[in-house]
Design a protein around this motif. Structure first.
Motif, PDB file in Angstrom:
ATOM      1  N   ASN A   1       2.320  11.249 -19.024  1.00 30.03           N
ATOM      2  CA  ASN A   1       3.600  11.988 -18.800  1.00 30.03           C
ATOM      3  C   ASN A   1       3.403  11.910 -17.295  1.00 30.03           C
ATOM      4  O   ASN A   1       2.769  12.820 -16.625  1.00 30.03           O
ATOM      5  CB  ASN A   1       3.356  13.380 -19.342  1.00 30.03           C
ATOM      6  N   VAL A   2       4.515  11.269 -16.694  1.00 32.82           N
ATOM      7  CA  VAL A   2       4.490  10.927 -15.229  1.00 32.82           C
ATOM      8  C   VAL A   2       4.899  12.369 -14.601  1.00 32.82           C
ATOM      9  O   VAL A   2       4.465  12.699 -13.530  1.00 32.82           O
ATOM     10  CB  VAL A   2       5.208   9.760 -14.724  1.00 32.82           C
ATOM     11  N   ASP A   3       5.963  12.985 -15.097  1.00 35.22           N
ATOM     12  CA  ASP A   3       6.459  14.148 -14.570  1.00 35.22           C
ATOM     13  C   ASP A   3       5.554  15.164 -14.469  1.00 35.22           C
ATOM     14  O   ASP A   3       5.693  16.228 -13.459  1.00 35.22           O
ATOM     15  CB  ASP A   3       7.662  14.576 -15.485  1.00 35.22           C
ATOM     16  N   ALA A   4       4.647  15.403 -15.477  1.00 38.38           N
ATOM     17  CA  ALA A   4       3.569  16.537 -15.276  1.00 38.38           C
ATOM     18  C   ALA A   4       2.478  16.098 -14.294  1.00 38.38           C
ATOM     19  O   ALA A   4       2.048  16.939 -13.809  1.00 38.38           O
ATOM     20  CB  ALA A   4       3.057  16.525 -16.677  1.00 38.38           C
ATOM     21  N   LEU A   5       2.442  14.914 -14.214  1.00 42.03           N
ATOM     22  CA  LEU A   5       1.251  14.409 -12.998  1.00 42.03           C
ATOM     23  C   LEU A   5       1.933  14.680 -11.631  1.00 42.03           C
ATOM     24  O   LEU A   5       1.196  14.922 -10.632  1.00 42.03           O
ATOM     25  CB  LEU A   5       0.859  12.946 -13.100  1.00 42.03           C
ATOM     26  N   ARG A   6       3.199  14.645 -11.681  1.00 44.73           N
ATOM     27  CA  ARG A   6       3.928  14.634 -10.077  1.00 44.73           C
ATOM     28  C   ARG A   6       4.240  16.138  -9.734  1.00 44.73           C
ATOM     29  O   ARG A   6       4.447  16.449  -8.510  1.00 44.73           O
ATOM     30  CB  ARG A   6       5.049  13.998 -10.069  1.00 44.73           C
TER      31      ARG A   6
ATOM     32  N   SER B   1       1.027  -1.271  -0.079  1.00 49.51           N
ATOM     33  CA  SER B   1       0.069  -0.062   0.143  1.00 49.51           C
ATOM     34  C   SER B   1       0.802   1.197  -0.053  1.00 49.51           C
ATOM     35  O   SER B   1       0.458   2.281  -0.559  1.00 49.51           O
ATOM     36  CB  SER B   1      -0.946  -0.078   1.244  1.00 49.51           C
ATOM     37  N   PHE B   2       1.827   1.263   0.634  1.00 43.93           N
ATOM     38  CA  PHE B   2       2.938   2.448   0.734  1.00 43.93           C
ATOM     39  C   PHE B   2       3.506   2.566  -0.723  1.00 43.93           C
ATOM     40  O   PHE B   2       3.652   3.553  -1.099  1.00 43.93           O
ATOM     41  CB  PHE B   2       3.972   2.207   1.828  1.00 43.93           C
ATOM     42  N   ARG B   3       3.888   1.531  -1.289  1.00 43.81           N
ATOM     43  CA  ARG B   3       4.610   1.694  -2.506  1.00 43.81           C
ATOM     44  C   ARG B   3       3.553   1.902  -3.653  1.00 43.81           C
ATOM     45  O   ARG B   3       3.885   2.675  -4.791  1.00 43.81           O
ATOM     46  CB  ARG B   3       5.054   0.137  -3.059  1.00 43.81           C
ATOM     47  N   VAL B   4       2.086   1.906  -3.592  1.00 43.71           N
ATOM     48  CA  VAL B   4       1.036   2.489  -4.486  1.00 43.71           C
ATOM     49  C   VAL B   4       1.219   3.799  -4.687  1.00 43.71           C
ATOM     50  O   VAL B   4       1.168   4.097  -5.690  1.00 43.71           O
ATOM     51  CB  VAL B   4      -0.165   1.609  -3.870  1.00 43.71           C
ATOM     52  N   ILE B   5       1.443   4.468  -3.469  1.00 39.14           N
ATOM     53  CA  ILE B   5       1.392   5.809  -3.572  1.00 39.14           C
ATOM     54  C   ILE B   5       2.723   6.470  -3.658  1.00 39.14           C
ATOM     55  O   ILE B   5       2.946   7.904  -3.790  1.00 39.14           O
ATOM     56  CB  ILE B   5       0.901   6.475  -2.458  1.00 39.14           C
ATOM     57  N   THR B   6       3.698   5.704  -3.594  1.00 42.06           N
ATOM     58  CA  THR B   6       5.113   6.289  -3.856  1.00 42.06           C
ATOM     59  C   THR B   6       5.806   6.072  -4.999  1.00 42.06           C
ATOM     60  O   THR B   6       6.796   6.552  -5.516  1.00 42.06           O
ATOM     61  CB  THR B   6       6.015   5.912  -2.651  1.00 42.06           C
ATOM     62  N   ALA B   7       5.350   4.922  -5.796  1.00 38.94           N
ATOM     63  CA  ALA B   7       6.023   4.351  -7.046  1.00 38.94           C
ATOM     64  C   ALA B   7       5.841   5.443  -7.962  1.00 38.94           C
ATOM     65  O   ALA B   7       4.985   6.029  -8.194  1.00 38.94           O
ATOM     66  CB  ALA B   7       5.493   3.085  -7.154  1.00 38.94           C
ATOM     67  N   ARG B   8       6.975   5.627  -8.662  1.00 37.98           N
ATOM     68  CA  ARG B   8       6.854   6.644  -9.820  1.00 37.98           C
ATOM     69  C   ARG B   8       6.224   6.282 -11.101  1.00 37.98           C
ATOM     70  O   ARG B   8       5.626   7.054 -11.963  1.00 37.98           O
ATOM     71  CB  ARG B   8       8.369   7.146 -10.148  1.00 37.98           C
ATOM     72  N   SER B   9       6.239   4.940 -11.371  1.00 36.54           N
ATOM     73  CA  SER B   9       5.634   4.436 -12.754  1.00 36.54           C
ATOM     74  C   SER B   9       4.256   3.992 -12.326  1.00 36.54           C
ATOM     75  O   SER B   9       4.069   3.410 -11.450  1.00 36.54           O
ATOM     76  CB  SER B   9       6.454   3.029 -12.991  1.00 36.54           C
ATOM     77  N   PRO B  10       3.101   4.374 -13.084  1.00 34.80           N
ATOM     78  CA  PRO B  10       1.840   3.833 -12.638  1.00 34.80           C
ATOM     79  C   PRO B  10       1.545   2.499 -12.901  1.00 34.80           C
ATOM     80  O   PRO B  10       0.821   1.956 -12.319  1.00 34.80           O
ATOM     81  CB  PRO B  10       1.097   4.741 -13.974  1.00 34.80           C
TER      82      PRO B  10
END
Length: 224
Positions: free
Chosen positions: A80-85, A19-28
């Motif tokens: 685009n993960v960078d734009a989402l973060r 669960s912690f890795r779900v919200i911290t992983a950079r790749s969807p």
């Protein structure tokens, strides 16, 4: 410590870590896969708590349907993960406050249910029927009307989602079923009566032997 208790702690640790890795992983994609692991760990915990129906429902519904759909969507879209973060830490305090409120509300509802002293003591017949059968009896006898209301709400939500996403496209080649039903034979086929046309046979070509005779007759007619 017995084996079920050890397995409970192991699955709980895996569940918290996933669960912690779900919200911290950079790749969807990685986040979706960690969410699948979290669902499997939660289903194992429910199996240890003798909630077989909930465990199987979690695996079949969420892992087998919802998460597979999420993976297809995430892997097919170019996100685009960078734009989402961008702005993650800006909205983090509000998100943390909402998460704490949700956790407190769930604790206020669930903690009284863990009071063993107020729990009813099941009889021998109820223990023999099993957990899934007892759940079905409770849902379809004492909670039948709330179940029907929830089913109607889900149906309305499905119809609303389809109505919101349904748009007329100019390049669509789909047929209108109402027009197909109203179609008649006279609208599709028309019989026209026409006279038969017969072509004249082609003239035979002149042979080489008759060519000098035709030229001589033409000279005689010119002299006369």
């Amino acid at each position: 410590m017995d084996i079920p208790t050890a397995l409970f702690y192991i699955f709980s640790v895996v569940l918290l870590g996933a669960s912690f890795r779900v919200i911290t992983a950079r790749s969807p994609v990685h986040a979706a896969l960690f969410l699948v692991l979290a669902f499997f760990s939660a289903s194992c915990v429910w199996m240890l708590l003798h909630a077989e129906f909930l465990a199987i429902s979690l695996v079949l519904v969420y892992v087998g349907a919802v998460m597979v759909l999420f993976l297809f969507v995430v892997m097919m879209l170019d996100i685009n993960v960078d734009a989402l973060r961008q702005g993650f830490w800006t909205h983090f305090p509000v998100a943390a406050l909402v998460g704490v409120i949700i956790a407190l509300e769930m604790a206020a509802v669930l903690i009284p249910g863990f009071d063993v002293r107020s729990a009813p003591v099941p009889d021998a017949a109820a223990l023999q029927m099993g957990n899934t059968k007892l759940l079905g009896i409770q849902i379809y006898t004492h909670y039948l009307y709330p179940l029907q209301i929830a089913a109607v709400l889900l149906l309305v939500a499905i119809v609303a989602a389809i109505a919101l996403t349904l748009r007329q496209r100019k390049d669509s080649k789909a047929m209108d079923p109402s027009l197909q039903i109203r179609a008649k034979k006279a609208d599709r086929v028309r019989i026209v009566k026409m006279k038969a046309e017969v072509e004249a046979p082609p003239a035979p070509p002149a042979s080489l032997d008759s060519a000098p005779l035709v030229a001589g007759e033409a000279k005689k007619e010119a002299k006369s």
